[in-house]
Design an enzyme around this catalytic site. Structure first.
Site, PDB file in Angstrom:
ATOM      1  N   SER A 134       0.860  -1.184   0.000  1.00  0.00           N
ATOM      2  CA  SER A 134       0.000   0.000   0.000  1.00  0.00           C
ATOM      3  C   SER A 134       0.894   1.230   0.000  1.00  0.00           C
ATOM      4  CB  SER A 134      -0.881  -0.003   1.258  1.00  0.00           C
ATOM      5  OG  SER A 134      -1.457   1.267   1.473  1.00  0.00           O
ATOM      6  N   TYR A 147      -1.293   0.063  10.826  1.00  0.00           N
ATOM      7  CA  TYR A 147      -1.264  -0.309   9.409  1.00  0.00           C
ATOM      8  C   TYR A 147       0.022   0.188   8.752  1.00  0.00           C
ATOM      9  CZ  TYR A 147      -3.133  -1.217   4.723  1.00  0.00           C
ATOM     10  OH  TYR A 147      -3.328  -1.690   3.453  1.00  0.00           O
TER      11      TYR A 147
END
Length: 288
Positions: A134, A147
């Site tokens: 990501s 995250y």
């Protein structure tokens, strides 16, 4: 490497982006082993793709699952590690168990699978490891510390492993999607992005993954130009990047992403939104 006839192990295949990856890899002539937690999605997908595609149920939060999966998959020429858990929100909102689960699925499992797969690949010539990460692995943002930790860790691991495996003919690539519409973690939340922030499709991620395999590209960002530039700024000027994100409403969007997934203590997205008026202006109303 040429995908035609290659044995590809794809994790996270039961998700929306995973299904797009499976279709693109099968379209390139690969023989697929699809894994994920949802057998009800995997088996119909494997049947639809044909070509000897197999489906194996696996939950990578189980620390023994990675080794079992590699054994059951058999010969693997390409590993595409796509499985991941959402982990937006404040660290204080997570239990220790939830922290361990996010670290296990997002970081530990890909590392263990890469270790096991690369050891078997090294004596067979050209092979490839691909990690679907990501842009959160390149630029940190508020309300996403856990995250970010998993995705920053994955980037560092992949870049170093690429150099370590280069003499053995094993390539390592990482894909960095931005906001992906129609499927995947972001799409599932129903969050409305700040004005001017663009998206890409699951098929864009799939095409980037195939290109990374065929050309052994180290890193590919899958995002509009503005987000790609923002990720670069976040890398060399993180304080400036954080200020820009605050002004653009990034914190509200991040809180919305957390609410859009199961909340702390097992709350559903609807329950999380209902108890937080600030989130009600972020989450779109979904069709019935």
């Amino acid at each position: 490497m040429d995908l035609r006839g290659a044995n590809v192990l794809l994790t996270g295949a039961s998700g929306g982006i995973g299904r797009a990856l499976a279709a693109a890899l099968a379209g390139g002539g690969a023989r697929l082993v699809l894994t994920g937690r949802r057998v009800d999605v995997l088996e119909p997908l494997a049947e639809r793709l044909g070509g000897g595609t197999r489906a194996i149920a696996a939950g990578l939060a189980d620390r023994a699952a990675a080794e079992r999966l590699l054994d059951e998959a058999g010969r693997v020429d390409v590993l595409v590690a796509n499985a991941a858990l959402p982990a937006s929100g404040l660290l204080a909102d997570y239990s220790i168990t939830e922290i361990d689960r996010a670290l296990d699925v997002n970081l530990r499992a890909p590392i263990v699978m890469a270790k096991l797969a690369s050891a078997r690949m090294a004596d067979r010539g050209r092979r490839q490891l691909v990690f679907v990460s990501s842009l959160s692995g390149k630029a940190a943002s508020g309300n996403a510390s856990l995250y970010n930790a998993t995705k920053f860790g994955m980037r560092g691991f992949a870049l170093a492993l690429r150099e370590d495996l280069r003499p053995h003919g094993v390539g390592v690539s990482t894909i960095f999607p931005g906001f992906i519409r129609d499927a995947g973690m972001f799409a599932e939340t129903g969050v409305t992005l700040p004005r001017g922030v663009g998206t890409r499709s699951p098929e864009d991620v799939a095409r980037a993954t195939v290109r990374a395999i065929e050309r052994n590209v180290a890193e590919i960002d899958v995002a509009p130009l503005g987000l790609r530039l923002g990720a670069r700024i976040g890398g060399f000027a993180p304080v400036l990047s954080a200020a820009v994100q605050r002004r653009a409403g990034g914190a509200r969007a991040a809180r919305g992403r957390r609410a859009g997934h199961a909340g702390p203590g097992g709350r559903t997205a609807r329950e999380a939104v209902a108890t937080n008026p600030d989130l009600q202006v972020i989450i779109r109303k979904r069709p019935p």
